[in-house]
Each structure stands twice: as C-alpha cells, then as structure tokens.
Write a protein that holds these residues in place. Structure first.
Motif, mmCIF file in Angstrom:
data_model
loop_
_atom_site.group_PDB
_atom_site.id
_atom_site.type_symbol
_atom_site.label_atom_id
_atom_site.label_comp_id
_atom_site.label_asym_id
_atom_site.label_seq_id
_atom_site.Cartn_x
_atom_site.Cartn_y
_atom_site.Cartn_z
ATOM 1 N N SER A 28 -30.343 -15.245 -2.277
ATOM 2 C CA SER A 28 -29.272 -15.825 -1.472
ATOM 3 C C SER A 28 -28.552 -16.876 -2.301
ATOM 4 O O SER A 28 -29.175 -17.823 -2.797
ATOM 5 C CB SER A 28 -29.835 -16.468 -0.197
ATOM 6 O OG SER A 28 -30.327 -15.498 0.693
ATOM 7 N N ARG A 33 -17.497 -21.497 1.747
ATOM 8 C CA ARG A 33 -17.250 -20.429 2.711
ATOM 9 C C ARG A 33 -16.380 -19.312 2.140
ATOM 10 O O ARG A 33 -16.727 -18.125 2.275
ATOM 11 C CB ARG A 33 -16.615 -21.010 3.984
ATOM 12 C CG ARG A 33 -16.122 -19.962 4.989
ATOM 13 C CD ARG A 33 -17.243 -18.990 5.416
ATOM 14 N NE ARG A 33 -18.314 -19.669 6.096
ATOM 15 C CZ ARG A 33 -19.504 -19.136 6.359
ATOM 16 N NH1 ARG A 33 -19.776 -17.903 5.931
ATOM 17 N NH2 ARG A 33 -20.424 -19.820 6.986
ATOM 18 N N ALA A 36 -18.488 -17.354 -0.274
ATOM 19 C CA ALA A 36 -19.550 -16.637 0.452
ATOM 20 C C ALA A 36 -18.993 -15.389 1.132
ATOM 21 O O ALA A 36 -19.619 -14.320 1.102
ATOM 22 C CB ALA A 36 -20.207 -17.565 1.477
ATOM 23 N N ASP A 37 -17.818 -15.514 1.723
ATOM 24 C CA ASP A 37 -17.203 -14.358 2.381
ATOM 25 C C ASP A 37 -16.852 -13.274 1.349
ATOM 26 O O ASP A 37 -17.051 -12.074 1.602
ATOM 27 C CB ASP A 37 -15.934 -14.783 3.124
ATOM 28 C CG ASP A 37 -16.247 -15.639 4.359
ATOM 29 O OD1 ASP A 37 -17.419 -15.612 4.814
ATOM 30 O OD2 ASP A 37 -15.332 -16.321 4.850
ATOM 31 N N SER A 40 -20.076 -11.637 0.196
ATOM 32 C CA SER A 40 -20.621 -10.811 1.281
ATOM 33 C C SER A 40 -19.900 -9.471 1.366
ATOM 34 O O SER A 40 -20.503 -8.438 1.676
ATOM 35 C CB SER A 40 -20.509 -11.555 2.617
ATOM 36 O OG SER A 40 -21.316 -12.719 2.614
ATOM 37 N N ARG A 41 -18.591 -9.468 1.079
ATOM 38 C CA ARG A 41 -17.810 -8.230 1.127
ATOM 39 C C ARG A 41 -18.008 -7.374 -0.123
ATOM 40 O O ARG A 41 -18.199 -6.164 -0.039
ATOM 41 C CB ARG A 41 -16.312 -8.542 1.266
ATOM 42 C CG ARG A 41 -15.878 -9.112 2.591
ATOM 43 C CD ARG A 41 -14.346 -9.067 2.713
ATOM 44 N NE ARG A 41 -13.683 -9.611 1.533
ATOM 45 C CZ ARG A 41 -13.333 -10.897 1.395
ATOM 46 N NH1 ARG A 41 -13.605 -11.756 2.367
ATOM 47 N NH2 ARG A 41 -12.720 -11.310 0.302
ATOM 48 N N GLY A 43 -19.939 -8.363 -3.185
ATOM 49 C CA GLY A 43 -21.024 -8.640 -4.117
ATOM 50 C C GLY A 43 -20.529 -9.421 -5.320
ATOM 51 O O GLY A 43 -19.430 -9.983 -5.326
ATOM 52 N N GLN A 62 -24.087 -4.792 -6.008
ATOM 53 C CA GLN A 62 -24.263 -3.771 -4.974
ATOM 54 C C GLN A 62 -24.937 -2.512 -5.491
ATOM 55 O O GLN A 62 -25.361 -1.667 -4.706
ATOM 56 C CB GLN A 62 -22.910 -3.439 -4.339
ATOM 57 C CG GLN A 62 -22.314 -4.608 -3.561
ATOM 58 C CD GLN A 62 -20.917 -4.321 -3.039
ATOM 59 O OE1 GLN A 62 -20.211 -3.453 -3.552
ATOM 60 N NE2 GLN A 62 -20.499 -5.047 -2.001
ATOM 61 N N SER A 69 -27.306 -11.890 -0.762
ATOM 62 C CA SER A 69 -26.523 -12.451 0.338
ATOM 63 C C SER A 69 -25.905 -13.757 -0.146
ATOM 64 O O SER A 69 -26.292 -14.297 -1.179
ATOM 65 C CB SER A 69 -27.404 -12.701 1.575
ATOM 66 O OG SER A 69 -28.426 -13.650 1.289
ATOM 67 N N ALA A 70 -24.931 -14.251 0.607
ATOM 68 C CA ALA A 70 -24.278 -15.515 0.266
ATOM 69 C C ALA A 70 -24.075 -16.312 1.538
ATOM 70 O O ALA A 70 -23.762 -15.746 2.590
ATOM 71 C CB ALA A 70 -22.949 -15.262 -0.437
ATOM 72 N N ARG A 71 -24.251 -17.606 1.430
ATOM 73 C CA ARG A 71 -24.134 -18.459 2.616
ATOM 74 C C ARG A 71 -23.707 -19.865 2.213
ATOM 75 O O ARG A 71 -23.819 -20.243 1.041
ATOM 76 C CB ARG A 71 -25.448 -18.496 3.378
ATOM 77 C CG ARG A 71 -26.641 -18.980 2.552
ATOM 78 C CD ARG A 71 -27.956 -18.768 3.279
ATOM 79 N NE ARG A 71 -28.317 -17.351 3.315
ATOM 80 C CZ ARG A 71 -29.323 -16.862 4.058
ATOM 81 N NH1 ARG A 71 -30.035 -17.670 4.812
ATOM 82 N NH2 ARG A 71 -29.605 -15.586 4.031
ATOM 83 N N ASN A 171 -16.168 -14.072 -7.836
ATOM 84 C CA ASN A 171 -17.415 -13.308 -7.876
ATOM 85 C C ASN A 171 -17.608 -12.592 -9.213
ATOM 86 O O ASN A 171 -18.475 -11.732 -9.337
ATOM 87 C CB ASN A 171 -17.470 -12.288 -6.728
ATOM 88 C CG ASN A 171 -16.371 -11.248 -6.815
ATOM 89 O OD1 ASN A 171 -15.322 -11.472 -7.424
ATOM 90 N ND2 ASN A 171 -16.593 -10.095 -6.198
#
Length: 366
Positions: A28, A33, A36-37, A40-41, A43, A62, A69-71, A171
């Motif tokens: 993770s 944000r 992270a989004d 999440s979409r 990778g 991926q 995951s990312a948060r 990313n």
C-alpha cells in the motif's frame, strides 16, 4: 511468506514497491489524494535499465503477482501491516496528515525500514556513544520521531537513483542508477527475519519477457552491521552537496570529477568519521568505486535542485555529519563551506517566501 507492506511515498517508494510486488507481496502506497486515485486506476510504471536492452524495461504494477493499493495518510491503519517503509524526504514527515500517521505508526510498534539519506533519529540512537540531542537541530521536525522505538527502526541507503521523467504522470518512475538497497538488520531477530525473507523473495523474483524470464536489477541486501547504510554519507558530501555552488548548481559528475583530489579528500574524511563511529572498512565503499559510478550522474542532486527551486527545507545530511564530527573532535573546511552555502540558500528561499506571503496579505487586505 507473503507480507503486507506499507510504503510512505509514492515517488521513490514505487521503486521498492515494484520489487516487493514482483515477489508477490501486498503493498500500500501512501500519497496525496490525486496520486492515490491515479494509482488506483492505472497502477505504477517503473522503468529499469537492463543490460543489453534499449530502451529501459517498463514494469507495470498491474502485471505483477503482488497486489498494489494507494491511499491517503488519513485512510491508513498501521496495525494492519507487517512492515512500514519510510520512503519520503525527511521534511515531508511533518506535513499535515503524514505527521499524525507517523504517530499512529509509532504507537502500533511495527518494524520500520527507512530508505532515506537522512537517518531517522531513532536509528542514530542505535550507534553506541553517539549523543543525539545535539543533532536535533538538523531535522525539520524532531517531534515526528517521538515514540519510535530504536529497536524497531532500521535504515537502508537509497543508493538506486531514480527520477520522474519530464512530462510524465506521477505514477511513472525511471531508474537511472540500478544499484541495491543496503539495509542494516533490526535489533530484534523476528524483525530481521522478516527483512531477510523480503531479501530472498526479491532476489529470486523474475520478470517474464517474451519466452524468457529475466532478473531485474535493484535488490535488497541485508547486513549485520548498522554502519553499512552510512556508507552513503561520504558520497553525499563529496558529490550531492558539492553540486551546490553560491549562484548555481552543477551535475554530480562535475562536482566529483571537476577536482578529483579535493573530492577524494572530503570523501575519505567522511569515511574516517564513519570509522570513528564504529564502521569497518568492509562497511564502506572505496572512493574509486564511487568515482566510477559518479561518471554516469549527469544531473545535479535532488538536494541542489530543490534548493535552487526555492525549497525552504531539504535533508541536512551536511549539517548532521558536521555535528557528529564535532562530537569526535573532527572538522573539515570543505564541509563547513558546504553547510554555509546551504544555510545561506535556505535563508534566501525562506525570506523570499515570507516576502511573497506578506505581499499576498496586503493584496488581500486591499
């Protein structure tokens, strides 16, 4: 075993995360944000130099056996993880949200692997005979490290060089120098066993390419000596911080090879300091090997780029080494000059920022 690993920092941290994902672990990433989004979409994508292959080998998260995951910091429960990796710049741990997360990590008493040039204060407390109180002034926010148990903190030198290519999304990361992460063992056998398990998994992981499976560079190497990660200090002082000049920045290659005798002198002086602290010669890197690697470092260091980009804080390994040297009765005119240059540039940046804020306040009132 497969582990659940929390990595603070989605930029440089995505390099270590990719190596963990190749070995099948869950990772993770902690980031803002928007980042992270994005992760999440889509990778992450990390580009590695592979011998005999052009261009770089791009590895998308991926496609890997592990799960990414990312948060954001507020969404993290540190108790759910086996290991925490600190992969950010030292000053960033005091940012809103991250600071509070650091407090939760300390209270959760999870083993932490810091991949940082600036050794965390709890790690320095593991060095016998070193007084850490006088070193606190080198850190942007010492309170960030309150509550961390030195027994649960270890350090890996961020030897691999990586950067985000111009114009690419957040990313994407490209590895420029594909060396290894050199980590010191934890004080506890249990946490060290976890680290060695990660080392073995990364070592044996392969990436499918056509009809073959290849080893991808950048490994994790775990050492018994707590001084091995400090081998980065001579490199930083001789190269990274000497990129910083009064009115310009220069590439690391030029900083090292522009005056090779002066570079060797300061490099060996810092190596001597590490030996004074307890390092063996096998823990350190000979100057010749570093100088050879520096030939491929054609950009200014991240510290130099941050300073000349207006940063109000950078990692102060220069000041840290200077203050540790004073405890041992050592001093270097070259290092003193570096510290002065960095102090002056930071003061200039902070004054400029303060002036801009005052102008904005006047405009707002007007």
């Amino acid at each position: 075993m497969k582990y659940n690993v929390l990595v603070l920092g989605a930029s440089y941290g995505s390099l270590f995360a990719t190596k963990l994902l190749m070995a099948g672990h869950r990772v993770s990433l902690v980031c803002t944000r928007p980042t992270a989004d994005l992760i999440s979409r889509e990778g992450t994508r990390v580009r590695f130099p592979v011998s005999g292959r052009e261009p770089h080998l791009e590895i998308a998260s991926q496609t890997l056996p592990g799960v990414l995951s990312a948060r954001t910091p507020d969404d993290v429960d540190p108790g759910a993880f086996d290991l925490v990796v600190l992969g950010m710049q030292e000053a960033q741990y005091g940012a809103q949200g991250v600071r509070e997360l650091m407090g939760r990590i300390a209270r959760a008493r999870k083993p932490c692997l810091a991949i940082m040039n600036m050794a965390p204060l709890p790690y320095l407390k593991r060095i016998p005979g070193l007084s850490t109180k006088p070193l606190e002034l080198c850190y942007a926010d010492t309170a960030v490290w309150d509550g961390f148990d030195p027994k649960l903190m270890t350090l890996a030198s961020p030897d691999p060089q990586a950067f985000r290519p111009a114009g690419e999304p957040k990313n994407v990361l490209q590895v420029g120098l594909a060396t290894n992460f050199k980590a010191a063992r934890f004080e506890s056998e249990e946490s060290t066993a976890l680290l060695r398990s990660l080392e073995a998994g990364i070592e044996h992981a392969r990436f499918p390419l056509g009809y073959d499976e290849i080893a991808v560079p950048v490994k994790l190497k775990v050492h018994d000596s707590i001084f091995v990660p400090l081998a980065k200090w001579p490199m930083l002082i001789a190269g990274n911080y000497r990129c910083i000049r009064a009115n310009e920045m220069i590439p690391i290659r030029e900083a090292v090879h522009g005056n090779i005798d002066e570079s060797r002198k300061i490099y060996e002086w810092v190596s001597k300091l590490c030996a004074e602290l307890g390092a063996e010669s096998a823990d350190l890197v000979p100057f010749e090997k570093y100088a050879k690697a520096a030939e491929g470092l054609g950009k200014p260091s991240s510290a130099a780029r941050a300073l000349f980009g207006g940063a109000e804080h950078i990692e102060r390994v220069d000041s840290l080494v200077q203050r540790i040297a004073r405890q041992r009765g050592l001093q270097s005119d070259t290092l003193n000059e570096i510290v002065t240059l960095v102090d002056e540039r930071l003061a200039r940046n902070r004054a400029r920022c303060s002036s801009s804020q005052n102008v904005e306040a006047l405009v707002s009132v007007g």
